[in-house]
Scaffold this motif. Sequence first.
Motif, PDB file in Angstrom:
ATOM      1  N   ALA A 153      57.471  33.208  41.147  1.00  0.00           N
ATOM      2  CA  ALA A 153      57.063  31.865  41.171  1.00  0.00           C
ATOM      3  C   ALA A 153      56.065  31.714  40.225  1.00  0.00           C
ATOM      4  CB  ALA A 153      56.980  31.172  42.675  1.00  0.00           C
ATOM      5  N   GLU A 154      55.861  30.787  39.370  1.00  0.00           N
ATOM      6  CA  GLU A 154      54.953  30.376  38.463  1.00  0.00           C
ATOM      7  C   GLU A 154      53.595  29.893  39.353  1.00  0.00           C
ATOM      8  OE1 GLU A 154      53.489  27.568  34.882  1.00  0.00           O
ATOM      9  OE2 GLU A 154      55.516  27.532  35.679  1.00  0.00           O
ATOM     10  N   LYS A 155      52.531  30.463  39.240  1.00  0.00           N
ATOM     11  CA  LYS A 155      51.420  30.062  39.860  1.00  0.00           C
ATOM     12  C   LYS A 155      50.813  28.604  39.268  1.00  0.00           C
ATOM     13  CE  LYS A 155      46.479  30.926  41.121  1.00  0.00           C
ATOM     14  NZ  LYS A 155      45.390  31.559  40.754  1.00  0.00           N
ATOM     15  N   LEU A 156      50.812  27.751  40.257  1.00  0.00           N
ATOM     16  CA  LEU A 156      50.612  26.205  39.838  1.00  0.00           C
ATOM     17  C   LEU A 156      49.323  25.738  40.334  1.00  0.00           C
ATOM     18  CD1 LEU A 156      54.230  24.980  39.733  1.00  0.00           C
ATOM     19  CD2 LEU A 156      52.787  25.499  37.855  1.00  0.00           C
ATOM     20  N   MET A 157      48.789  26.307  41.345  1.00  0.00           N
ATOM     21  CA  MET A 157      47.566  25.663  42.065  1.00  0.00           C
ATOM     22  C   MET A 157      46.453  26.422  42.027  1.00  0.00           C
ATOM     23  SD  MET A 157      47.222  24.056  45.958  1.00  0.00           S
ATOM     24  CE  MET A 157      46.958  25.649  46.781  1.00  0.00           C
ATOM     25  N   HIS A 158      45.289  25.970  42.158  1.00  0.00           N
ATOM     26  CA  HIS A 158      43.940  26.580  42.055  1.00  0.00           C
ATOM     27  C   HIS A 158      43.500  27.060  43.419  1.00  0.00           C
ATOM     28  CE1 HIS A 158      39.747  27.597  40.685  1.00  0.00           C
ATOM     29  NE2 HIS A 158      39.418  27.101  41.669  1.00  0.00           N
ATOM     30  N   VAL A 159      43.629  28.426  43.462  1.00  0.00           N
ATOM     31  CA  VAL A 159      43.256  29.097  44.844  1.00  0.00           C
ATOM     32  C   VAL A 159      42.069  29.298  45.070  1.00  0.00           C
ATOM     33  CG1 VAL A 159      43.993  30.778  46.863  1.00  0.00           C
ATOM     34  CG2 VAL A 159      45.699  29.357  45.390  1.00  0.00           C
ATOM     35  N   SER A 160      41.599  30.331  44.154  1.00  0.00           N
ATOM     36  CA  SER A 160      40.021  31.015  44.144  1.00  0.00           C
ATOM     37  C   SER A 160      39.645  30.588  42.974  1.00  0.00           C
ATOM     38  CB  SER A 160      40.233  32.283  44.199  1.00  0.00           C
ATOM     39  OG  SER A 160      39.253  33.126  43.883  1.00  0.00           O
ATOM     40  N   PRO A 161      38.066  30.516  43.059  1.00  0.00           N
ATOM     41  CA  PRO A 161      37.362  30.176  41.760  1.00  0.00           C
ATOM     42  C   PRO A 161      37.212  31.086  40.813  1.00  0.00           C
ATOM     43  CG  PRO A 161      35.787  30.032  43.740  1.00  0.00           C
ATOM     44  CD  PRO A 161      37.248  30.161  44.202  1.00  0.00           C
ATOM     45  N   PHE A 162      37.587  32.574  41.298  1.00  0.00           N
ATOM     46  CA  PHE A 162      37.424  33.652  40.578  1.00  0.00           C
ATOM     47  C   PHE A 162      38.781  33.912  39.607  1.00  0.00           C
ATOM     48  CE2 PHE A 162      34.387  33.795  43.987  1.00  0.00           C
ATOM     49  CZ  PHE A 162      33.367  33.572  43.466  1.00  0.00           C
ATOM     50  N   GLN A 163      39.829  33.105  39.914  1.00  0.00           N
ATOM     51  CA  GLN A 163      41.167  33.372  39.401  1.00  0.00           C
ATOM     52  C   GLN A 163      41.714  32.175  38.667  1.00  0.00           C
ATOM     53  OE1 GLN A 163      42.470  36.188  39.062  1.00  0.00           O
ATOM     54  NE2 GLN A 163      41.601  37.689  40.832  1.00  0.00           N
ATOM     55  N   LYS A 164      42.388  32.478  37.341  1.00  0.00           N
ATOM     56  CA  LYS A 164      42.773  31.358  36.687  1.00  0.00           C
ATOM     57  C   LYS A 164      44.158  30.767  37.196  1.00  0.00           C
ATOM     58  CE  LYS A 164      40.864  32.961  32.354  1.00  0.00           C
ATOM     59  NZ  LYS A 164      41.264  33.416  30.876  1.00  0.00           N
ATOM     60  N   LEU A 226      35.299  34.087  56.359  1.00  0.00           N
ATOM     61  CA  LEU A 226      35.388  35.135  55.860  1.00  0.00           C
ATOM     62  C   LEU A 226      35.765  34.999  54.227  1.00  0.00           C
ATOM     63  CD1 LEU A 226      37.510  36.981  58.472  1.00  0.00           C
ATOM     64  CD2 LEU A 226      35.427  37.804  57.742  1.00  0.00           C
ATOM     65  N   ILE A 227      36.249  33.796  54.051  1.00  0.00           N
ATOM     66  CA  ILE A 227      36.703  33.400  52.690  1.00  0.00           C
ATOM     67  C   ILE A 227      35.374  33.386  51.875  1.00  0.00           C
ATOM     68  CG2 ILE A 227      37.619  31.628  51.266  1.00  0.00           C
ATOM     69  CD1 ILE A 227      40.033  31.248  53.257  1.00  0.00           C
ATOM     70  N   TYR A 228      34.525  32.639  52.462  1.00  0.00           N
ATOM     71  CA  TYR A 228      33.319  32.295  51.694  1.00  0.00           C
ATOM     72  C   TYR A 228      32.334  33.636  51.840  1.00  0.00           C
ATOM     73  CZ  TYR A 228      34.029  27.361  51.562  1.00  0.00           C
ATOM     74  OH  TYR A 228      34.516  26.061  51.493  1.00  0.00           O
ATOM     75  N   TRP A 229      32.645  34.532  52.591  1.00  0.00           N
ATOM     76  CA  TRP A 229      31.912  35.821  52.421  1.00  0.00           C
ATOM     77  C   TRP A 229      32.360  36.608  51.554  1.00  0.00           C
ATOM     78  CZ3 TRP A 229      27.554  38.244  53.836  1.00  0.00           C
ATOM     79  CH2 TRP A 229      27.593  39.935  53.822  1.00  0.00           C
ATOM     80  N   GLN A 230      33.888  36.700  51.324  1.00  0.00           N
ATOM     81  CA  GLN A 230      34.293  37.193  50.229  1.00  0.00           C
ATOM     82  C   GLN A 230      33.851  36.756  48.740  1.00  0.00           C
ATOM     83  OE1 GLN A 230      35.600  40.426  50.187  1.00  0.00           O
ATOM     84  NE2 GLN A 230      35.232  40.335  52.445  1.00  0.00           N
ATOM     85  N   ALA A 231      33.850  35.508  49.033  1.00  0.00           N
ATOM     86  CA  ALA A 231      33.266  34.735  47.734  1.00  0.00           C
ATOM     87  C   ALA A 231      31.974  35.024  47.122  1.00  0.00           C
ATOM     88  CB  ALA A 231      33.785  33.231  47.746  1.00  0.00           C
ATOM     89  N   MET A 232      31.039  35.163  48.079  1.00  0.00           N
ATOM     90  CA  MET A 232      29.885  35.586  47.820  1.00  0.00           C
ATOM     91  C   MET A 232      29.581  36.894  47.276  1.00  0.00           C
ATOM     92  SD  MET A 232      26.261  35.412  50.250  1.00  0.00           S
ATOM     93  CE  MET A 232      26.916  37.211  51.162  1.00  0.00           C
ATOM     94  N   LYS A 237      28.945  40.195  42.307  1.00  0.00           N
ATOM     95  CA  LYS A 237      29.534  41.143  41.373  1.00  0.00           C
ATOM     96  C   LYS A 237      29.535  40.651  39.883  1.00  0.00           C
ATOM     97  CE  LYS A 237      31.784  44.234  44.741  1.00  0.00           C
ATOM     98  NZ  LYS A 237      33.146  44.793  44.916  1.00  0.00           N
ATOM     99  N   ARG A 238      29.015  39.039  39.993  1.00  0.00           N
ATOM    100  CA  ARG A 238      29.008  38.492  38.503  1.00  0.00           C
ATOM    101  C   ARG A 238      30.652  38.172  37.978  1.00  0.00           C
ATOM    102  NH1 ARG A 238      24.261  38.326  36.641  1.00  0.00           N
ATOM    103  NH2 ARG A 238      22.335  39.640  37.339  1.00  0.00           N
ATOM    104  N   ALA A 239      31.494  37.964  38.909  1.00  0.00           N
ATOM    105  CA  ALA A 239      32.741  37.497  38.593  1.00  0.00           C
ATOM    106  C   ALA A 239      32.653  36.189  38.008  1.00  0.00           C
ATOM    107  CB  ALA A 239      33.771  37.315  39.934  1.00  0.00           C
ATOM    108  N   PRO A 240      33.302  35.840  36.975  1.00  0.00           N
ATOM    109  CA  PRO A 240      33.461  34.297  36.244  1.00  0.00           C
ATOM    110  C   PRO A 240      33.784  33.415  37.345  1.00  0.00           C
ATOM    111  CG  PRO A 240      34.466  36.073  34.924  1.00  0.00           C
ATOM    112  CD  PRO A 240      34.223  36.860  36.276  1.00  0.00           C
ATOM    113  N   PHE A 241      32.873  32.278  37.228  1.00  0.00           N
ATOM    114  CA  PHE A 241      33.246  31.233  38.389  1.00  0.00           C
ATOM    115  C   PHE A 241      33.847  30.155  37.602  1.00  0.00           C
ATOM    116  CE2 PHE A 241      32.153  27.763  41.071  1.00  0.00           C
ATOM    117  CZ  PHE A 241      32.505  28.168  42.560  1.00  0.00           C
ATOM    118  N   LEU A 242      35.111  29.598  38.194  1.00  0.00           N
ATOM    119  CA  LEU A 242      35.772  28.566  37.280  1.00  0.00           C
ATOM    120  C   LEU A 242      35.899  27.095  38.016  1.00  0.00           C
ATOM    121  CD1 LEU A 242      38.867  30.734  36.529  1.00  0.00           C
ATOM    122  CD2 LEU A 242      36.867  30.641  35.174  1.00  0.00           C
TER     123      LEU A 242
END
Length: 262
Positions: A153-164, A226-232, A237-242
């Motif tokens: 399936a084509e990804k259509l929704m923004h899930v993580s600010p670190f993934q397009k 836990l989601i916010y902990w992993q985001a931090m 780690k300087r992942a690009p924030f979208l």
Amino acid sequence: MLRIDLVMMEHIQAQTCHARRGALKNAFRYGVDYVLSDLHDTGPALMSRNRFNLWSLWDRRHGGPRGDGRGLAWFRQVLSERGFPVENAQLLLLTQPSFLWVHFNPVSFWIALLEGKPCAFVAEVNNTFGDRHCYFCAHDDFRPIGRTDRIIAEKLMHVSPFQKVAGRYVFSFDMSGGAIDIRINYENGDQGVLATLAGARRPATNASLLWAALRRPFGAARVVALIYWQAMILYLKRAPFLKTPEPPEPLISDSHTFRRHQ
């Protein structure tokens, strides 16, 4: 493929694992509690449908727009619009129930069984920004979905600010008589994330639900933390924030594997 017979309501004490691909690596594994239900029988006393309890399932939280769902009626309509033989199907919801008054569910699965075998499912995906998108997954002839099948399936929704919002999801869905093993592989070139959900199928009991509350307290609040902990961790780690784009329309999209209406 084994026939799947639901035993009342089931409690899946599962493990979820996320592993990021690409130049910046990150991985984690957590225990999570899911239930598998046909939403007709509420199960043990500590689990209720559409009313407050230690654990609860609410129709308005599933099947349709976020917070304004219609439960099984929505799933039945989705299937009927695509020509699925609903009259012969058993319809189930695999989800993390609400804990006390708190609810958040990154992904739930509506599952349609024919002769006890999964032949279609909807991945109901929510992000922490209040958005939802649903991915309808099936073969075009509604044959059973086997453990080696790949539903794309084509990804259509923004899930993580670190993934397009680009690339695709590859779903692997294995639901045997004794266990559930779901893999969602997000692919975008050399970037991506592998997410898994796996656990044994056992009847939900007051003892198992009470043990889950003690072992993994705070339910959905714990999931969000836990989601916010992993985001931090990714931010450090300087992942690009979208930036967060607008959610897609319509609410549901068909997988590439399902071609009947494409």
